[in-house]
Design a protein around this motif. Structure first.
Motif, PDB file in Angstrom:
ATOM      1  N   TRP A  74       0.876  -1.288  -0.027  1.00 50.87           N
ATOM      2  CA  TRP A  74      -0.002  -0.254   0.167  1.00 50.87           C
ATOM      3  C   TRP A  74       0.226   1.501  -0.247  1.00 50.87           C
ATOM      4  CZ3 TRP A  74      -4.315   1.375  -1.078  1.00 50.87           C
ATOM      5  CH2 TRP A  74      -4.869   2.613  -0.771  1.00 50.87           C
ATOM      6  N   GLU A  75       0.351   1.914  -0.893  1.00 54.37           N
ATOM      7  CA  GLU A  75       1.218   3.739  -0.430  1.00 54.37           C
ATOM      8  C   GLU A  75       0.558   4.429   0.215  1.00 54.37           C
ATOM      9  OE1 GLU A  75       3.868   3.810  -4.917  1.00 54.37           O
ATOM     10  OE2 GLU A  75       3.379   5.592  -3.729  1.00 54.37           O
ATOM     11  N   PRO A  76       0.376   5.087   1.286  1.00 54.58           N
ATOM     12  CA  PRO A  76      -0.504   5.966   1.924  1.00 54.58           C
ATOM     13  C   PRO A  76      -0.708   7.710   0.549  1.00 54.58           C
ATOM     14  CG  PRO A  76       1.263   5.050   2.997  1.00 54.58           C
ATOM     15  CD  PRO A  76       1.977   5.027   1.503  1.00 54.58           C
ATOM     16  N   LYS A  77      -1.776   7.884   0.612  1.00 54.25           N
ATOM     17  CA  LYS A  77      -1.967   9.177   0.187  1.00 54.25           C
ATOM     18  C   LYS A  77      -2.449  10.325   1.367  1.00 54.25           C
ATOM     19  CE  LYS A  77      -6.284   7.003  -0.983  1.00 54.25           C
ATOM     20  NZ  LYS A  77      -7.397   6.354  -1.672  1.00 54.25           N
ATOM     21  N   PRO A  78      -2.497  11.338   0.974  1.00 56.85           N
ATOM     22  CA  PRO A  78      -3.145  12.207   1.664  1.00 56.85           C
ATOM     23  C   PRO A  78      -3.533  12.575   2.593  1.00 56.85           C
ATOM     24  CG  PRO A  78      -1.522  12.983  -0.134  1.00 56.85           C
ATOM     25  CD  PRO A  78      -1.911  11.561  -0.369  1.00 56.85           C
ATOM     26  N   SER A  79      -4.395  11.754   2.230  1.00 55.82           N
ATOM     27  CA  SER A  79      -6.039  11.495   2.812  1.00 55.82           C
ATOM     28  C   SER A  79      -5.854  10.476   4.581  1.00 55.82           C
ATOM     29  CB  SER A  79      -6.950  11.161   2.220  1.00 55.82           C
ATOM     30  OG  SER A  79      -6.783   9.702   1.461  1.00 55.82           O
ATOM     31  N   ASP A  80      -5.047   9.840   3.723  1.00 53.52           N
ATOM     32  CA  ASP A  80      -5.093   8.565   4.603  1.00 53.52           C
ATOM     33  C   ASP A  80      -4.183   9.177   6.189  1.00 53.52           C
ATOM     34  OD1 ASP A  80      -3.249   6.226   2.899  1.00 53.52           O
ATOM     35  OD2 ASP A  80      -5.865   6.635   3.385  1.00 53.52           O
ATOM     36  N   TRP A 100       5.316   0.020   5.096  1.00 53.75           N
ATOM     37  CA  TRP A 100       5.200   2.064   4.733  1.00 53.75           C
ATOM     38  C   TRP A 100       4.293   2.872   6.360  1.00 53.75           C
ATOM     39  CZ3 TRP A 100       0.344   2.343   5.823  1.00 53.75           C
ATOM     40  CH2 TRP A 100      -1.402   0.889   5.765  1.00 53.75           C
ATOM     41  N   LEU A 104       4.359   6.864   7.059  1.00 52.19           N
ATOM     42  CA  LEU A 104       2.829   7.667   7.420  1.00 52.19           C
ATOM     43  C   LEU A 104       3.136   8.331   9.127  1.00 52.19           C
ATOM     44  CD1 LEU A 104       0.058   7.826   6.359  1.00 52.19           C
ATOM     45  CD2 LEU A 104      -0.764   5.028   7.347  1.00 52.19           C
TER      46      LEU A 104
ATOM     47  N   ILE B 103      -3.656   6.663 -12.484  1.00 48.89           N
ATOM     48  CA  ILE B 103      -4.505   6.751 -10.489  1.00 48.89           C
ATOM     49  C   ILE B 103      -5.479   7.728 -10.240  1.00 48.89           C
ATOM     50  CG2 ILE B 103      -3.000   8.234  -8.643  1.00 48.89           C
ATOM     51  CD1 ILE B 103      -0.511   7.504 -10.231  1.00 48.89           C
ATOM     52  N   SER B 107      -8.888   5.336  -8.050  1.00 53.06           N
ATOM     53  CA  SER B 107      -9.361   6.305  -6.856  1.00 53.06           C
ATOM     54  C   SER B 107     -11.343   6.802  -7.276  1.00 53.06           C
ATOM     55  CB  SER B 107      -8.368   7.287  -6.885  1.00 53.06           C
ATOM     56  OG  SER B 107      -8.507   8.769  -7.195  1.00 53.06           O
ATOM     57  N   SER B 111     -11.394   1.468  -5.741  1.00 49.98           N
ATOM     58  CA  SER B 111     -10.396  -0.241  -5.635  1.00 49.98           C
ATOM     59  C   SER B 111      -9.757  -0.540  -7.125  1.00 49.98           C
ATOM     60  CB  SER B 111     -10.437  -0.793  -4.469  1.00 49.98           C
ATOM     61  OG  SER B 111     -11.547  -1.330  -5.431  1.00 49.98           O
TER      62      SER B 111
END
Lengths: 321, 272, 251
Positions: A74-80, A100, A104, B103, B107, B111
């Motif tokens: 998983w690549e964390p997003k800013p929303s995470d 990751w 984070l 990408i 999103s 998923s």
């Protein structure tokens, strides 16, 4: 007559109590709802389920990853980051499962947040990544890879449940007793599951789980006296070598198994190639780390997944009833 | 350990690997000479966007990927013609946009479906029989097209302006080459994966260009390098327990180095 | 100067580029057997004029007649040979053999699929022979010296046996000896084989020795005539001043 009178007044007070208790019980949820729920974010599906089971209506337990996503990659997003900043508790497995998470957590700034790494302090098995067999055990060195799939050993899962209960209680000490009780309930279910597995997998024609997926079931295998032969290592990244493929095919031929396992969340193509080459069929196994979209829709639980696993294991390993 | 050829997956890997690598090697000569070497890499990114689009629209991802790739390749061409950009710049723009599209769409869709991505980004060890046929047909289509338009492609690559004066339909052939490349990248990627396709479009051609004295030699050497890389790479990876794609690319890199060295030692052909 | 006997006729051709007047009202004819030297300062529009004649550029006004046909209807491109400027390769490793380069000249005559026949091979050999590159057929073009490369490009331009050959400053960056031999070869093709030559050049030596016609261009065509006329023209004398006598003393 004394008895009857006693009984009547007893009944009356009893019903009074029951009514009162009932009213209180009805009021209790609104009591709980008048204060905000604890916000819990977990990385893996079983952790979410445990948290929900323990916390009940007092917590809001969410899964960070969308369905179908692979927690290893998983690549964390800013929303995470934002989600975790707003949470009270963040629960993850460990560095070897979610590499990751370190970055984070560095990005989050919250004094309120309690972080729980559920596999911390547990003695982890070494990752079996090479076909040359296990390396000799050595200390926790740099660059050593460990197998993080601890929740598939139900005794360790019970341990995890306790830890989660502790951290939730830590955030809400008033309800500690409630959380403990719920934890025990859930642990009992895990215990039953464990016993079922033990009984079902005791007498099987084959004792090797041949898996066209990643090495997620080492703990499970160890607990029930089985062996795991998997195509990929502990995380489904590295390409398997042709020798690995050949070795797995050989294992299938030697064992005479009629089924090879695949995972829904890991590309099943290689498993299918293997099955075709060996002339056998495939069965699904799930490590439970995340759900597919379909499973989410059907509200499949972690326990459901483990039950299905057991059925497929019994079928594939040809176990006696 | 039984012999390599007793495994059906290895047989298919060798056969499809050979077909795809030779196809890429021959196309690659044109690409490298036209400074479009990164197009394999670039179109792979675009294909990611195409797959995401296909998933979102519930259409067959492979077809959508092909269409998107073809349009992107033509788009790159247009950027080169109209905006006067060099190949690498145009490719960089289009491939980044394609990846970004992917990408964003992913999103939006919530998923991704692991299966479908796996379906599109193949692995040389996981080739099924239909894909071998796909590789064969691709190879035949590309090779026959190049043979039919050989002289024109050669002239066009060497001197586009004089080619135009001589009646060569430069624009059309540019488009044909772009389409061939897009199709090769998408189908090749499906059969043997991204790493191999992008590498095989560049390295064998670059190796051949170190020593080739004519276009004909360039094609032959490039195809030979690719073929040897595929076969030797698979064989070595089997017996030494190394990952297949990486070994194939490594062998091709080694052959490049050898030919690069040979450059300094090659004597000019004798006068007739 | 009748229109019938001219090989190429240029009528009132003008060319504007982004408001710049590159060529203004050019009119002249080229006759079979001419060895025309086209001279003028840099930026005078010489290359542009050639490109218009060859149909690479479209003129803003005016027309061109090639071998009796209007330019836009002309299809016999094998009768026109062209060696562009700076044809010397920048990349010495470009994988094209001399043979393959010359073969490119054959394409305009061929129909699809344009594969080479045995007759084509002998045409290539002949062309290389005419330019004196016989033994170098299998060499990579980048291995040849600058002068040899230019000969190879000429071979490419004449392999179809054209009527006229256009050359744009073919000897830029080549030493004097090579230049001399080069122009001698061109002269031989012109005199012995009747190949009409149109040569853009800065080299007055060639005008002295070989050209039979001269055209001076500087946006306008301010001179077009024979070598004798050139040498006796007062306008030209004034323009060239000191160099004039260099050009006009033959033998």
């Amino acid at each position: 007559m004394r008895r009857e009178t006693f009984g009547l007044s007893c009944q009356r007070s009893l019903s009074f109590f029951i009514l009162g208790f009932f009213l209180l019980w009805m009021a209790a949820p609104s009591f709980a709802q008048s204060r905000p729920k604890l916000k819990i974010i977990t990385t893996l599906f079983p952790l979410q389920e445990f948290a929900k089971a323990i916390g009940g209506e007092w917590v809001q337990a969410d899964l960070l990853l969308p369905p179908g996503a692979d927690p290893h990659n998983w690549e964390p997003k800013p929303s995470d980051v934002a989600k975790i900043n707003r949470a009270d508790i963040f629960i993850y497995c460990g560095r070897d499962m979610e590499p990751w998470v370190t970055d984070l957590l560095q990005a989050t700034q919250s004094n309120n947040l309690r972080v729980l790494e559920v596999s911390r302090g547990m003695t982890l098995m070494e990752a079996k990544d090479h076909s040359h067999g296990t390396k000799p055990a050595s200390s926790h060195g740099h660059g050593k890879k460990f197998d993080p799939h601890v929740w598939l050993d139900f005794s360790l899962a019970m341990n995890i449940v306790d830890r989660i209960a502790s951290v939730i209680s830590g955030k809400d000490p008033e309800n500690t007793a409630r959380y403990r009780a719920s934890a025990e309930d859930y642990k009992a279910k895990l215990d039953i599951l464990d016993q079922k597995y033990r009984a079902s997998l005791s007498k099987c024609r084959h004792r090797q789980i041949i898996l066209g997926g990643h090495s997620a079931f080492a703990y499970l295998a160890q607990r029930y006296g089985l062996k795991q032969i998997a195509l990929y290592g502990v995380s489904p990244n590295a390409e398997p070598t042709p020798k690995k493929l050949a070795a797995v095919i050989q294992a299938v031929r030697n064992q005479g198994v009629r089924f090879i396992y695949f995972e829904r969340l890991v590309n099943p193509k290689l498993a299918q190639v293997l099955a075709k080459e060996a002339g056998i069929s495939t069965l699904a196994l799930s490590d439970g780390a995340n759900l597919t979209k379909a499973q989410l829709k059907n509200k499949t639980t972690f326990l459901d997944l483990m039950e299905t696993n057991l059925e497929n294991l019994r079928r594939g390993l040809e176990c006696e009833r | 350990m039984e012999s390599l050829l007793s495994y059906a997956f290895m047989q298919r890997a060798l056969l499809a690997g050979l077909l795809i690598s030779i196809t890429c090697a021959i196309l690659g000569v044109f690409l490298v000479l036209r400074r479009d070497a990164m197009i394999g890499h670039g179109l792979a990114h675009v294909t990611f966007g195409g797959v995401a689009l296909g998933l979102l629209l519930y259409l067959t991802p492979l077809l959508v990927a092909l269409v998107v790739a073809v349009f992107s390749a033509l788009g790159i061409l247009k950027l080169k013609e109209r905006a006067g950009l060099h190949g690498d710049t145009a490719i960089g723009i289009i491939s980044s946009l394609g990846m970004a599209l992917g990408i964003l769409l992913v999103s939006v869709a919530g998923s991704f479906n692991v299966d479908l991505f796996g379906y599109l980004f193949g692995n040389i060890l996981a080739i099924d029989p239909e894909e071998v046929w796909m590789a064969l047909i691709l190879a035949l289509v590309v090779l026959i097209t190049i043979v039919l338009f050989y002289q024109e492609f050669v002239f066009l690559t060497f001197d586009p302006e004089s080619a135009r004066t001589s009646g060569v339909r430069v624009r059309r052939l540019d488009k044909l080459l772009a389409i061939l490349t897009a199709v090769t990248v998408v189908l090749g990627m499906k059969v043997v994966g991204i790493l191999l396709v992008s590498a095989l479009l560049v390295i064998p051609a670059a190796a051949a260009l170190q020593v080739a004295r004519s276009f004909k030699e360039a094609f032959m050497i490039s195809a030979a390098v690719a073929g040897v890389s595929a076969i030797a790479g698979l064989t070595i990876s089997f017996y030494l327990d190394w990952p297949a794609s990486g070994t194939i690319v490594a062998v091709s890199g080694l052959l490049f180095l050898i030919l690069f060295q040979a450059r300094s030692y090659r004597k000019p052909a004798p006068e007739e | 100067m009748s229109a019938n006997s001219s090989l190429i006729q240029v009528d009132n051709v003008s060319f504007n580029f982004h408001g710049l007047k590159v060529l203004q009202d050019i009119s002249f004819s080229i006759f079979p057997g001419d060895f025309l030297a086209l001279i003028g300062p840099n930026g005078s529009g010489k290359t542009t004029l050639i490109r218009i004649i060859l149909g690479i550029l479209k003129p803003s006004s005016g027309r061109v007649v090639l071998i009796g046909q209007e330019l836009h209807q002309f299809t016999q491109w094998q009768r026109i040979g062209y060696v562009p400027q700076k044809a010397i390769l920048l990349d010495p490793y470009f994988p094209a053999s001399v043979r393959e380069v010359v073969a490119m000249g054959l394409i305009s005559l061929k129909r699809f699929p344009r594969l080479l026949t045995r007759q084509d091979e002998s045409s290539i050999d002949k062309a290389l022979d005419r330019v004196g590159l016989k033994g170098l057929k299998s060499r990579r073009i980048g291995e040849l010296s600058g002068g040899q490369q230019q000969r190879a490009f000429i071979a490419r331009a004449i392999v179809n046996g054209p009527d006229v050959l256009f050359l744009d400053e073919p000897t830029a960056g080549v030493d004097a000896d090579t230049q001399t031999r080069f122009y001698d070869m061109l002269a031989e093709l012109n005199l012995k084989e009747g190949l009409t030559i149109v040569l853009i050049t800065h080299d007055f030596g060639v005008i002295t020795k070989h050209a039979n016609k001269v055209a001076c261009l500087n946006q306008r065509l301010f001179f077009h005539g024979t070598h004798e006329e050139f040498c006796s023209s007062q306008t030209v004398q004034d323009l060239l001043r000191g160099e004039h006598h260099l050009v006009c003393h033959r033998h």
